[in-house]
Design an enzyme around this catalytic site. Structure first.
Site, PDB file in Angstrom:
ATOM      1  N   GLU A   1       0.822  -1.220   0.000  1.00  0.00           N
ATOM      2  CA  GLU A   1       0.000   0.000   0.000  1.00  0.00           C
ATOM      3  C   GLU A   1       0.856   1.270   0.000  1.00  0.00           C
ATOM      4  O   GLU A   1       1.124   1.845   1.058  1.00  0.00           O
ATOM      5  CB  GLU A   1      -0.958   0.033   1.197  1.00  0.00           C
ATOM      6  CG  GLU A   1      -1.897   1.238   1.145  1.00  0.00           C
ATOM      7  CD  GLU A   1      -2.794   1.383   2.362  1.00  0.00           C
ATOM      8  OE1 GLU A   1      -3.722   2.217   2.307  1.00  0.00           O
ATOM      9  OE2 GLU A   1      -2.573   0.685   3.364  1.00  0.00           O
TER      10      GLU A   1
ATOM     11  N   LYS B   1      -2.749  -2.032  -2.919  1.00  0.00           N
ATOM     12  CA  LYS B   1      -3.793  -1.122  -2.428  1.00  0.00           C
ATOM     13  C   LYS B   1      -3.351   0.294  -2.771  1.00  0.00           C
ATOM     14  O   LYS B   1      -2.350   0.787  -2.241  1.00  0.00           O
ATOM     15  CB  LYS B   1      -4.013  -1.287  -0.921  1.00  0.00           C
ATOM     16  CG  LYS B   1      -5.128  -0.376  -0.380  1.00  0.00           C
ATOM     17  CD  LYS B   1      -5.584  -0.777   1.006  1.00  0.00           C
ATOM     18  CE  LYS B   1      -6.638   0.188   1.536  1.00  0.00           C
ATOM     19  NZ  LYS B   1      -7.253  -0.249   2.795  1.00  0.00           N
TER      20      LYS B   1
END
Length: 296
Positions: free
Chosen positions: A175, A212
């Site tokens: 992420e 993500k």
């Protein structure tokens, strides 16, 4: 690794609920839920309150595998129980894939980015994650400016830790968030995509990751990442957008599904009746599912 969970993450219809607020973000999450800081007197009581909130979310009739593919948990949540079972086991029993947030927060900003803080206990955390039947992990960095050196450092760190997670037989969610308020957000995204592709192309056939990412300024900017053979799934963070705005932006990006936190819970309040709470949950979940599955 649980192959049926891997197949569900790769091919299932739905989205991931992010219920992984940490010690730093929990007071804000509780305040948004209507539980103010004077309602608890120490960290233990604070985490009890947030576990009650998460339990209420996860046990709502609206929260089912019909719409929810996975849930990202905080460490205390992993070690806590829902209806008498450890949280990951409760979720797995309901055909929902459990993930664990493993980073220790963000370092100070340098070169336009915030790397992850050092994580000396990672090996032990991964051992316990396997013990608790966790499928994958999540770790967050933040990019503020289109600084090539900084963004390369973010990608390098994320994939270095990601490989340790893969070695522990878990699937890492990489992420590297791009700040939605960055004045040069699209530039940041172009540099980030290039760096991620470099790392993806270096992975072997048995090394797979999830990504993500902030919903890109340019629709389908991450299409190459979505289609990459080493990527199980690309999920989107809401990043401070309202749910309506995040949903509209997500609909423009083929193959990306939601992994929302604040946008999922924005209409939930601790003093709602069961009926009111479940109605708000149902509305949120159905709208996020629609944005994840039905594209423009």
């Amino acid at each position: 690794m649980n192959q049926s969970q891997l197949d569900r993450m790769k091919n299932g219809k739905g989205f991931i609920a992010a219920l992984d607020q940490s010690g730093g973000s929990t007071p804000k999450a509780l305040a948004a839920y209507g539980v103010m800081e004077d309602s608890y007197s120490n960290e233990e009581e604070m985490f009890d309150q947030v576990h009650e909130m998460r339990t209420r979310i996860m046990t709502s009739p609206a929260f089912s595998s019909e719409h929810i593919l996975g849930v990202i948990l905080f460490e205390q949540t992993m070690d806590s129980k829902v209806e008498g079972k450890y949280t990951a086991d409760y979720l797995a029993d309901h055909n929902i894939v459990p993930f664990l947030k493993v980073d220790k927060g963000l370092a100070e900003q340098e070169n336009g980015v915030q790397l992850m803080k050092p994580n000396p206990d990672l090996d032990e955390t991964l051992r316990r994650a396997n013990e608790r039947n966790i499928f994958g992990t999540k770790m967050r960095s933040v990019i503020h400016e289109p600084n090539e050196e900084g963004i390369k450092a973010v990608a390098d760190q994320q994939f270095e830790v990601g490989k340790k997670i893969i070695a522990a037989d878990l699937v890492p969610i990489i992420e590297p968030e791009v700040n939605i308020h960055s004045e040069k957000k699209e530039e940041c995204e172009e540099i980030l995509k290039k760096e991620i592709l470099n790392h993806l192309n270096d992975l072997s056939e048995d090394e797979n990751v999830m990504l993500k990412l902030t919903i890109p300024t340019k629709a389908n900017a991450y299409k190459e990442l979505v289609e990459h053979p080493r990527v199980v799934r690309v999920v989107a963070l809401s990043g401070g957008y309202s749910r309506d705005e995040a949903n509209e932006k997500l609909k423009e990006n083929d193959g990306m599904i939601a992994s929302f936190s604040r946008a999922l819970a924005e209409e939930l309040r601790f003093n709602q009746t069961g009926e009111e709470f479940d109605k708000a949950m149902k509305s949120a979940i159905e709208s996020i599912y629609d944005a994840s599955v039905n594209k423009k």
